[in-house]
Scaffold this motif. Structure first.
Motif, PDB file in Angstrom:
ATOM      1  N   PHE A   1     -10.979 -35.326 -17.303  1.00  9.80           N
ATOM      2  CA  PHE A   1     -12.011 -34.403 -16.830  1.00  9.80           C
ATOM      3  C   PHE A   1     -11.541 -32.960 -16.694  1.00  9.80           C
ATOM      4  O   PHE A   1     -12.349 -32.036 -16.762  1.00  9.80           O
ATOM      5  N   ASP A   2     -10.253 -32.758 -16.461  1.00 10.10           N
ATOM      6  CA  ASP A   2      -9.711 -31.426 -16.223  1.00 10.10           C
ATOM      7  C   ASP A   2      -9.856 -30.582 -17.479  1.00 10.10           C
ATOM      8  O   ASP A   2      -9.095 -30.714 -18.431  1.00 10.10           O
TER       9      ASP A   2
ATOM     10  N   ALA B   1     -17.228 -16.877 -10.960  1.00  8.36           N
ATOM     11  CA  ALA B   1     -17.504 -17.910  -9.960  1.00  8.36           C
ATOM     12  C   ALA B   1     -17.041 -19.251 -10.510  1.00  8.36           C
ATOM     13  O   ALA B   1     -16.852 -19.418 -11.716  1.00  8.36           O
ATOM     14  N   MET B   2     -16.853 -20.219  -9.591  1.00 11.27           N
ATOM     15  CA  MET B   2     -16.471 -21.564  -9.997  1.00 11.27           C
ATOM     16  C   MET B   2     -17.330 -22.591  -9.288  1.00 11.27           C
ATOM     17  O   MET B   2     -17.676 -22.423  -8.116  1.00 11.27           O
ATOM     18  N   LEU B   3     -17.670 -23.645 -10.027  1.00 11.79           N
ATOM     19  CA  LEU B   3     -18.312 -24.824  -9.464  1.00 11.79           C
ATOM     20  C   LEU B   3     -17.336 -25.990  -9.561  1.00 11.79           C
ATOM     21  O   LEU B   3     -16.624 -26.115 -10.563  1.00 11.79           O
ATOM     22  N   PHE B   4     -17.299 -26.832  -8.540  1.00 10.43           N
ATOM     23  CA  PHE B   4     -16.441 -28.006  -8.556  1.00 10.43           C
ATOM     24  C   PHE B   4     -17.301 -29.263  -8.424  1.00 10.43           C
ATOM     25  O   PHE B   4     -18.243 -29.302  -7.624  1.00 10.43           O
ATOM     26  N   VAL B   5     -16.946 -30.284  -9.214  1.00 11.24           N
ATOM     27  CA  VAL B   5     -17.623 -31.582  -9.166  1.00 11.24           C
ATOM     28  C   VAL B   5     -16.710 -32.571  -8.454  1.00 11.24           C
ATOM     29  O   VAL B   5     -15.492 -32.602  -8.685  1.00 11.24           O
TER      30      VAL B   5
ATOM     31  N   GLY C   1      -9.463 -37.929  -5.887  1.00 10.14           N
ATOM     32  CA  GLY C   1      -8.694 -36.774  -5.446  1.00 10.14           C
ATOM     33  C   GLY C   1      -7.473 -36.517  -6.309  1.00 10.14           C
ATOM     34  O   GLY C   1      -6.737 -35.562  -6.077  1.00 10.14           O
ATOM     35  N   ILE C   2      -7.237 -37.347  -7.316  1.00 13.85           N
ATOM     36  CA  ILE C   2      -6.059 -37.236  -8.178  1.00 13.85           C
ATOM     37  C   ILE C   2      -6.409 -36.398  -9.400  1.00 13.85           C
ATOM     38  O   ILE C   2      -7.491 -36.507  -9.964  1.00 13.85           O
ATOM     39  N   SER C   3      -5.457 -35.547  -9.807  1.00 16.49           N
ATOM     40  CA  SER C   3      -5.642 -34.757 -11.015  1.00 16.49           C
ATOM     41  C   SER C   3      -4.314 -34.644 -11.744  1.00 16.49           C
ATOM     42  O   SER C   3      -3.254 -34.927 -11.188  1.00 16.49           O
ATOM     43  N   HIS C   4      -4.375 -34.211 -13.013  1.00 16.74           N
ATOM     44  CA  HIS C   4      -3.188 -34.151 -13.876  1.00 16.74           C
ATOM     45  C   HIS C   4      -2.537 -35.527 -14.006  1.00 16.74           C
ATOM     46  O   HIS C   4      -1.314 -35.650 -14.125  1.00 16.74           O
ATOM     47  N   ALA C   5      -3.371 -36.556 -14.006  1.00 13.03           N
ATOM     48  CA  ALA C   5      -2.895 -37.934 -14.109  1.00 13.03           C
ATOM     49  C   ALA C   5      -4.054 -38.800 -14.594  1.00 13.03           C
ATOM     50  O   ALA C   5      -5.230 -38.425 -14.452  1.00 13.03           O
ATOM     51  N   PRO C   6      -3.767 -39.971 -15.173  1.00 18.90           N
ATOM     52  CA  PRO C   6      -4.841 -40.816 -15.704  1.00 18.90           C
ATOM     53  C   PRO C   6      -5.896 -41.216 -14.683  1.00 18.90           C
ATOM     54  O   PRO C   6      -7.044 -41.481 -15.055  1.00 18.90           O
ATOM     55  N   ALA C   7      -5.540 -41.257 -13.390  1.00 19.43           N
ATOM     56  CA  ALA C   7      -6.500 -41.689 -12.365  1.00 19.43           C
ATOM     57  C   ALA C   7      -7.513 -40.610 -11.994  1.00 19.43           C
ATOM     58  O   ALA C   7      -8.414 -40.870 -11.194  1.00 19.43           O
ATOM     59  N   GLU C   8      -7.384 -39.435 -12.557  1.00 20.94           N
ATOM     60  CA  GLU C   8      -8.398 -38.395 -12.335  1.00 20.94           C
ATOM     61  C   GLU C   8      -9.772 -38.938 -12.718  1.00 20.94           C
ATOM     62  O   GLU C   8      -9.911 -39.614 -13.737  1.00 20.94           O
ATOM     63  N   ASP C   9     -10.803 -38.623 -11.911  1.00 21.61           N
ATOM     64  CA  ASP C   9     -12.081 -39.306 -12.132  1.00 21.61           C
ATOM     65  C   ASP C   9     -13.237 -38.450 -11.651  1.00 21.61           C
ATOM     66  O   ASP C   9     -13.071 -37.509 -10.866  1.00 21.61           O
ATOM     67  N   ALA C  10     -14.421 -38.796 -12.117  1.00 19.92           N
ATOM     68  CA  ALA C  10     -15.676 -38.245 -11.612  1.00 19.92           C
ATOM     69  C   ALA C  10     -16.782 -39.206 -12.021  1.00 19.92           C
ATOM     70  O   ALA C  10     -16.816 -39.671 -13.166  1.00 19.92           O
TER      71      ALA C  10
ATOM     72  N   ASP D   1     -22.376 -37.699 -10.526  1.00 24.21           N
ATOM     73  CA  ASP D   1     -21.888 -36.420 -10.003  1.00 24.21           C
ATOM     74  C   ASP D   1     -21.750 -35.393 -11.120  1.00 24.21           C
ATOM     75  O   ASP D   1     -22.044 -34.210 -10.935  1.00 24.21           O
ATOM     76  N   CYS D   2     -21.291 -35.842 -12.285  1.00 19.80           N
ATOM     77  CA  CYS D   2     -21.187 -34.931 -13.425  1.00 19.80           C
ATOM     78  C   CYS D   2     -22.564 -34.399 -13.825  1.00 19.80           C
ATOM     79  O   CYS D   2     -22.727 -33.200 -14.106  1.00 19.80           O
ATOM     80  N   LEU D   3     -23.560 -35.271 -13.835  1.00 24.13           N
ATOM     81  CA  LEU D   3     -24.912 -34.840 -14.184  1.00 24.13           C
ATOM     82  C   LEU D   3     -25.475 -33.894 -13.124  1.00 24.13           C
ATOM     83  O   LEU D   3     -26.190 -32.934 -13.448  1.00 24.13           O
TER      84      LEU D   3
END
Length: 401
Positions: free
Chosen positions: A98-99, A362-366, A371-380, A384-386
């Motif tokens: 997702f990143d 500006a930035m929006l966050f989903v 809570g994990i990022s820069h790793a395979p467990a990153e998720d959304a 929430d994406c929609l």
């Protein structure tokens, strides 16, 4: 719009999102479930072709700037500077899905939603794919945006080397680009009236608030430094311990020192990348190169960590001061989203580089449930994406009016 029309737009948006996600899912997929998508590689070429195809399918004008960043335009930004959204498609080693890609896919989906609603923008809308945002190959994060804003010197960029010793100049040439084109690009910057980047949250702020979407408030100051530790190469089986000059011992002491210094300063510091020479299992190394990443909410904490490590003579490779995102633009975003939570972040983004160059950003966050990022467990979650795409479309509609 009628209820039926809104339902139809939502269904189309969901279809666009799923199709794009399916297209991107196999590219650079590693055996651990993560991704390896480095700048100016075969995987990067596939991703750039995908972006170009999405632009062409929508009748958008595709341009590439001096650094290789891609721009897909609805309308002519040379007549009137436009509103831009987007993010990046490259990854860290073993990164999540997702990143970066979430912001690019959402940009195209939001544009489709605006067209389906019959929106006639009064200024152009652009979607950007920034190259080498992660800096995973050549060590400098946000290289594409740093180059066009002048924050990264072109000569320095051309000399940067990857783990195989390949310079950025050589990588560009292999990819069919002229490395002499690198440099500040005021023509591209003049086309951007404002920039809104959507990104998966790289933490659990929205999990704690219970919101699907949040608004960026500021980006922490952060930088990367390189440390060289030298010893003497020798045989692992014949050299007595007392006679060794082993830089791996110095590395262990350095890492422990980094942790203590960060803890005392209230900062975050990481040694996550190493080069060991000659890197043989039965040889004492002659040299270890370590890269240090330091971040904190306050710059003084970062500087305190560096001060505590001066004996190691760290060489700065990149530095980004605190970036306070445009307050007026954040208010527009918050108004479109009915006052969502405002978040600070310790993660760097191209949005921060553009903001430092004076572009309202500006930035929006989903929400990221792990809570994990820069790793395979990153998720959304898809829902929430929609919701993020709907939020981005609402923001863009206001800015384009």
């Amino acid at each position: 719009m009628t209820s039926s029309e809104r339902t139809d737009v939502a269904a189309r948006t969901a279809g666009t999102f799923r199709r794009a996600w399916d297209d991107l899912a196999p590219v650079g997929r590693a055996t651990d479930g993560g991704y390896r998508r480095f700048a100016w590689t075969r995987e990067d070429h596939v991703l750039r072709e995908w972006f170009a195809g999405e632009a062409t399918a929508r009748g958008l004008a595709l341009t590439t700037d001096r650094a290789g960043n891609q721009w897909a335009w609805w309308g002519d930004p040379d007549d009137t500077p436009g509103v831009v959204t987007g993010s990046h498609l490259d990854s860290v080693p073993g990164g999540g899905a997702f990143d970066g890609p979430l912001g690019v896919v959402s940009g195209f989906a939001a544009l489709d939603a605006l067209r389906a609603k019959g929106v006639s923008p009064r200024r152009p809308l652009g979607i950007a794919n920034f190259v080498d945002e992660e800096g995973a190959r050549f060590g400098v994060a946000c290289a594409g945006s740093r180059l066009i804003t002048g924050a990264l010197d072109a000569d320095k960029a051309r000399r940067l080397r990857d783990a195989d010793g390949i310079t950025m100049a050589d990588a560009l040439s292999t990819a069919g680009r002229d490395p002499r084109s690198l440099g500040k690009d005021p023509e591209t910057l003049r086309r951007i009236a404002s920039f809104v980047e959507m990104h998966v949250e790289q933490g659990r702020g929205l999990v704690h608030t219970g919101d699907r979407v949040g608004v960026g408030r500021m980006i922490w100051p952060h930088g990367r430094w390189r440390v060289e530790l030298r010893g003497q190469a020798n045989h692992a089986g014949t050299t007595p311990l007392a006679d060794r000059r082993d830089p791996m011992l110095d590395l262990a002491a350095f890492i422990a020192h980094v942790r203590r210094a960060a803890d005392e300063a209230g900062a975050l510091a990481t040694v996550g990348k190493l080069h060991v020479h000659p890197n043989g299992v039965n040889a004492i190394p002659s040299q270890v190169t370590a890269w240090l990443d330091v971040r904190a909410e306050d710059e003084s904490a970062v500087r305190a960590v560096l001060a505590a490590l001066q004996e190691y003579a760290p060489t700065e490779e990149s530095w980004t001061p605190v970036t306070v995102l445009d307050a007026d633009l954040a208010d527009v975003v918050a108004g479109a989203l009915h006052d969502p939570p405002r978040l600070g972040t310790g993660a760097g983004h191209d949005a921060g580089i553009l903001a430092a160059a004076g572009i309202p950003t500006a930035m929006l966050f989903v929400r990221n449930p792990s809570g994990i990022s820069h790793a395979p467990a990153e998720d959304a979650d898809e829902a929430d994406c929609l919701a993020g795409i709907d939020a981005l479309a609402a923001v863009l509609e206001r800015l384009l009016a």
